[in-house]
Design a protein around this motif. Structure first.
Motif, PDB file in Angstrom:
ATOM      1  N   PHE A  59       0.831  -1.215   0.000  1.00  0.00           N
ATOM      2  CA  PHE A  59       0.000   0.000   0.000  1.00  0.00           C
ATOM      3  C   PHE A  59       0.865   1.265   0.000  1.00  0.00           C
ATOM      4  O   PHE A  59       0.698   2.140   0.869  1.00  0.00           O
ATOM      5  CB  PHE A  59      -0.926  -0.007   1.225  1.00  0.00           C
ATOM      6  CG  PHE A  59      -1.814  -1.207   1.324  1.00  0.00           C
ATOM      7  CD1 PHE A  59      -3.010  -1.266   0.622  1.00  0.00           C
ATOM      8  CD2 PHE A  59      -1.458  -2.298   2.109  1.00  0.00           C
ATOM      9  CE1 PHE A  59      -3.839  -2.371   0.702  1.00  0.00           C
ATOM     10  CE2 PHE A  59      -2.276  -3.403   2.210  1.00  0.00           C
ATOM     11  CZ  PHE A  59      -3.470  -3.452   1.498  1.00  0.00           C
ATOM     12  N   ALA A  61       0.837   3.916  -1.955  1.00  0.00           N
ATOM     13  CA  ALA A  61       0.110   5.171  -2.178  1.00  0.00           C
ATOM     14  C   ALA A  61      -0.603   5.614  -0.907  1.00  0.00           C
ATOM     15  O   ALA A  61      -0.633   6.814  -0.580  1.00  0.00           O
ATOM     16  CB  ALA A  61      -0.886   5.007  -3.328  1.00  0.00           C
ATOM     17  N   LEU A 115      -8.797   3.674  -1.903  1.00  0.00           N
ATOM     18  CA  LEU A 115      -7.440   3.602  -2.441  1.00  0.00           C
ATOM     19  C   LEU A 115      -6.764   2.311  -1.998  1.00  0.00           C
ATOM     20  O   LEU A 115      -6.053   1.667  -2.783  1.00  0.00           O
ATOM     21  CB  LEU A 115      -6.628   4.812  -1.985  1.00  0.00           C
ATOM     22  CG  LEU A 115      -5.181   4.892  -2.464  1.00  0.00           C
ATOM     23  CD1 LEU A 115      -5.092   4.896  -3.990  1.00  0.00           C
ATOM     24  CD2 LEU A 115      -4.488   6.131  -1.882  1.00  0.00           C
ATOM     25  N   LEU A 118      -7.958  -0.479  -4.140  1.00  0.00           N
ATOM     26  CA  LEU A 118      -7.308  -0.451  -5.446  1.00  0.00           C
ATOM     27  C   LEU A 118      -5.898  -1.023  -5.358  1.00  0.00           C
ATOM     28  O   LEU A 118      -5.481  -1.821  -6.211  1.00  0.00           O
ATOM     29  CB  LEU A 118      -7.274   0.978  -5.977  1.00  0.00           C
ATOM     30  CG  LEU A 118      -6.489   1.207  -7.279  1.00  0.00           C
ATOM     31  CD1 LEU A 118      -7.017   0.327  -8.396  1.00  0.00           C
ATOM     32  CD2 LEU A 118      -6.524   2.672  -7.678  1.00  0.00           C
ATOM     33  N   GLU A 119      -5.146  -0.648  -4.344  1.00  0.00           N
ATOM     34  CA  GLU A 119      -3.775  -1.139  -4.225  1.00  0.00           C
ATOM     35  C   GLU A 119      -3.737  -2.645  -3.987  1.00  0.00           C
ATOM     36  O   GLU A 119      -2.884  -3.354  -4.542  1.00  0.00           O
ATOM     37  CB  GLU A 119      -3.064  -0.407  -3.089  1.00  0.00           C
ATOM     38  CG  GLU A 119      -2.864   1.071  -3.381  1.00  0.00           C
ATOM     39  CD  GLU A 119      -1.606   1.627  -2.754  1.00  0.00           C
ATOM     40  OE1 GLU A 119      -0.547   1.586  -3.420  1.00  0.00           O
ATOM     41  OE2 GLU A 119      -1.689   2.098  -1.619  1.00  0.00           O
ATOM     42  N   TRP A 122      -4.522  -4.303  -7.305  1.00  0.00           N
ATOM     43  CA  TRP A 122      -3.354  -4.241  -8.200  1.00  0.00           C
ATOM     44  C   TRP A 122      -2.318  -5.281  -7.784  1.00  0.00           C
ATOM     45  O   TRP A 122      -1.756  -5.984  -8.621  1.00  0.00           O
ATOM     46  CB  TRP A 122      -2.740  -2.845  -8.170  1.00  0.00           C
ATOM     47  CG  TRP A 122      -1.693  -2.619  -9.223  1.00  0.00           C
ATOM     48  CD1 TRP A 122      -1.884  -2.056 -10.455  1.00  0.00           C
ATOM     49  CD2 TRP A 122      -0.289  -2.937  -9.133  1.00  0.00           C
ATOM     50  NE1 TRP A 122      -0.685  -2.020 -11.141  1.00  0.00           N
ATOM     51  CE2 TRP A 122       0.305  -2.553 -10.357  1.00  0.00           C
ATOM     52  CE3 TRP A 122       0.497  -3.511  -8.154  1.00  0.00           C
ATOM     53  CZ2 TRP A 122       1.662  -2.739 -10.616  1.00  0.00           C
ATOM     54  CZ3 TRP A 122       1.852  -3.703  -8.405  1.00  0.00           C
ATOM     55  CH2 TRP A 122       2.420  -3.304  -9.624  1.00  0.00           C
ATOM     56  N   ILE A 167      -9.733   7.521  -7.379  1.00  0.00           N
ATOM     57  CA  ILE A 167      -8.663   6.751  -6.741  1.00  0.00           C
ATOM     58  C   ILE A 167      -7.567   6.356  -7.727  1.00  0.00           C
ATOM     59  O   ILE A 167      -6.417   6.168  -7.316  1.00  0.00           O
ATOM     60  CB  ILE A 167      -9.216   5.507  -6.022  1.00  0.00           C
ATOM     61  CG1 ILE A 167     -10.092   4.650  -6.959  1.00  0.00           C
ATOM     62  CG2 ILE A 167      -9.998   5.922  -4.786  1.00  0.00           C
ATOM     63  CD1 ILE A 167     -10.575   3.359  -6.331  1.00  0.00           C
ATOM     64  N   LYS A 168      -7.892   6.245  -8.998  1.00  0.00           N
ATOM     65  CA  LYS A 168      -6.828   5.960  -9.971  1.00  0.00           C
ATOM     66  C   LYS A 168      -5.853   7.137 -10.055  1.00  0.00           C
ATOM     67  O   LYS A 168      -4.634   6.950 -10.133  1.00  0.00           O
ATOM     68  CB  LYS A 168      -7.386   5.659 -11.357  1.00  0.00           C
ATOM     69  CG  LYS A 168      -6.305   5.281 -12.373  1.00  0.00           C
ATOM     70  CD  LYS A 168      -6.894   4.939 -13.728  1.00  0.00           C
ATOM     71  CE  LYS A 168      -5.796   4.456 -14.684  1.00  0.00           C
ATOM     72  NZ  LYS A 168      -4.770   5.480 -14.944  1.00  0.00           N
ATOM     73  N   TRP A 171      -3.731   7.012  -7.044  1.00  0.00           N
ATOM     74  CA  TRP A 171      -2.764   5.919  -7.208  1.00  0.00           C
ATOM     75  C   TRP A 171      -1.628   6.358  -8.129  1.00  0.00           C
ATOM     76  O   TRP A 171      -0.451   6.158  -7.813  1.00  0.00           O
ATOM     77  CB  TRP A 171      -3.479   4.698  -7.768  1.00  0.00           C
ATOM     78  CG  TRP A 171      -2.657   3.452  -7.841  1.00  0.00           C
ATOM     79  CD1 TRP A 171      -2.521   2.512  -6.873  1.00  0.00           C
ATOM     80  CD2 TRP A 171      -1.883   2.997  -8.956  1.00  0.00           C
ATOM     81  NE1 TRP A 171      -1.704   1.484  -7.305  1.00  0.00           N
ATOM     82  CE2 TRP A 171      -1.297   1.758  -8.581  1.00  0.00           C
ATOM     83  CE3 TRP A 171      -1.628   3.498 -10.223  1.00  0.00           C
ATOM     84  CZ2 TRP A 171      -0.474   1.028  -9.432  1.00  0.00           C
ATOM     85  CZ3 TRP A 171      -0.804   2.773 -11.069  1.00  0.00           C
ATOM     86  CH2 TRP A 171      -0.233   1.561 -10.682  1.00  0.00           C
ATOM     87  N   ASP A 172      -1.991   6.955  -9.256  1.00  0.00           N
ATOM     88  CA  ASP A 172      -0.979   7.411 -10.221  1.00  0.00           C
ATOM     89  C   ASP A 172      -0.027   8.419  -9.597  1.00  0.00           C
ATOM     90  O   ASP A 172       1.189   8.379  -9.828  1.00  0.00           O
ATOM     91  CB  ASP A 172      -1.653   8.051 -11.441  1.00  0.00           C
ATOM     92  CG  ASP A 172      -2.329   7.035 -12.349  1.00  0.00           C
ATOM     93  OD1 ASP A 172      -1.914   5.859 -12.327  1.00  0.00           O
ATOM     94  OD2 ASP A 172      -3.264   7.411 -13.072  1.00  0.00           O
ATOM     95  N   ASN A 174       0.619   9.025  -6.328  1.00  0.00           N
ATOM     96  CA  ASN A 174       1.249   8.715  -5.053  1.00  0.00           C
ATOM     97  C   ASN A 174       2.019   7.400  -5.008  1.00  0.00           C
ATOM     98  O   ASN A 174       2.820   7.199  -4.103  1.00  0.00           O
ATOM     99  CB  ASN A 174       0.193   8.676  -3.939  1.00  0.00           C
ATOM    100  CG  ASN A 174      -0.280  10.054  -3.533  1.00  0.00           C
ATOM    101  OD1 ASN A 174       0.376  10.755  -2.787  1.00  0.00           O
ATOM    102  ND2 ASN A 174      -1.447  10.442  -4.053  1.00  0.00           N
ATOM    103  N   ARG A 175       1.787   6.516  -5.962  1.00  0.00           N
ATOM    104  CA  ARG A 175       2.407   5.194  -5.840  1.00  0.00           C
ATOM    105  C   ARG A 175       3.914   5.229  -6.067  1.00  0.00           C
ATOM    106  O   ARG A 175       4.687   4.599  -5.347  1.00  0.00           O
ATOM    107  CB  ARG A 175       1.760   4.207  -6.814  1.00  0.00           C
ATOM    108  CG  ARG A 175       2.316   2.787  -6.639  1.00  0.00           C
ATOM    109  CD  ARG A 175       1.521   1.782  -7.416  1.00  0.00           C
ATOM    110  NE  ARG A 175       2.070   0.439  -7.242  1.00  0.00           N
ATOM    111  CZ  ARG A 175       1.798  -0.376  -6.232  1.00  0.00           C
ATOM    112  NH1 ARG A 175       0.966   0.025  -5.298  1.00  0.00           N
ATOM    113  NH2 ARG A 175       2.341  -1.574  -6.144  1.00  0.00           N
TER     114      ARG A 175
END
Length: 257
Positions: A59, A61, A115, A118-119, A122, A167-168, A171-172, A174-175
């Motif tokens: 996790f 992000a 979020l 989502l992580e 992924w 959230i995408k 993610w983009d 902060n990841r």
């Protein structure tokens, strides 16, 4: 079935690792420099450190959004409540989204739970097995009657997600790095498919019609049933285009009758 003596001792040992009072000298020997309790504390700290690192790796992000120190403190609370039950750290963290929803210090940041979902999706898609290539010739050779009975499959490890937050984008931004600019969290309807296409793990943003179609596939509905259910919302030509796009894009990995 009664536990054996070894099983009881193991259970007590693990309870001690996760915070219960324990007699460390029952399974750890003291040394010239350290007591049994000190040796056990070192081992316990190592276990918790590895679990905390696993959460940060899965996790990243979420960690960047809240900061490393806050994330570390939150991870400790999570580990205490959800001990690891698997030999693989890749399986850890499945309850983090629900934990965040009930975590008082984050009650004003509900998007963080989405979020986290989502992580985790992924991460699971990245580690999922390979899906066999779709047999387009076999699909083309089916009769109209057989098409009605088709049950399509999404790629292995894929996940459909809905959120009221972008959230995408989170993610983009902060990841992989610290965000360069503040992110505007516009509420709305966001729909995603997380899946692996060969060596690439993808997060595809979906239109409402695409999400509805793939959600019915996820339920393992027959193609004829899907069309019947969605015809009240979308015309026949739209459903045909959705099916064609799902096949051509790779969102459908297999089928059976």
């Amino acid at each position: 079935m009664p536990r054996s003596g070894l099983e009881r001792r193991y259970a007590q040992f693990m309870q001690g690792i996760y915070g219960a009072e324990t007699q460390a000298n029952e399974w750890v020997k003291a040394s010239d420099k350290l007591s049994a309790e000190a040796h056990f504390a070192i081992y316990r700290s190592s276990v918790w450190g590895n679990l905390s690192k696993a959460l940060a790796d899965i996790f990243p992000a979420v960690q960047r959004c809240v900061g490393e120190r806050f994330f570390s403190a939150m991870a400790s609370r999570y580990i205490e409540r959800f001990p690891s039950r698997s030999a693989s750290l890749d399986n850890y963290g499945e309850h983090l989204a629900d934990f965040i929803l009930g975590f008082e210090p984050l009650k004003e940041y509900p998007y963080l739970a989405d979020l986290a979902c989502l992580e985790l999706a992924w991460h699971r898609a990245f580690h999922a097995g390979d899906s066999a290539p779709l047999d387009l010739k076999r699909l083309a050779d089916l009769s109209v009657e057989q098409h009605e009975r088709l049950i399509f499959k999404l790629p292995l490890g894929s996940k459909l997600l809905e959120s009221n937050y972008p959230i995408k984008l989170l993610w983009d931004e902060n990841r992989w790095r610290e965000p360069e600019h503040p992110i505007e969290l516009r509420s709305g309807d966001y729909r995603l498919l997380v899946w692996r296409n060969g060596l690439e793990t993808c997060i595809d943003e979906l239109a409402e019609s695409e999400f509805d179609f793939l959600r019915e596939i996820e339920k393992q509905q027959k193609f004829g049933t899907i069309c019947t259910q969605l015809l009240s919302k979308y015309p026949h030509e739209v459903l045909n285009k959705l099916a064609a796009k799902a096949v051509s894009t790779g969102w459908i990995s297999d089928f059976h009758i």
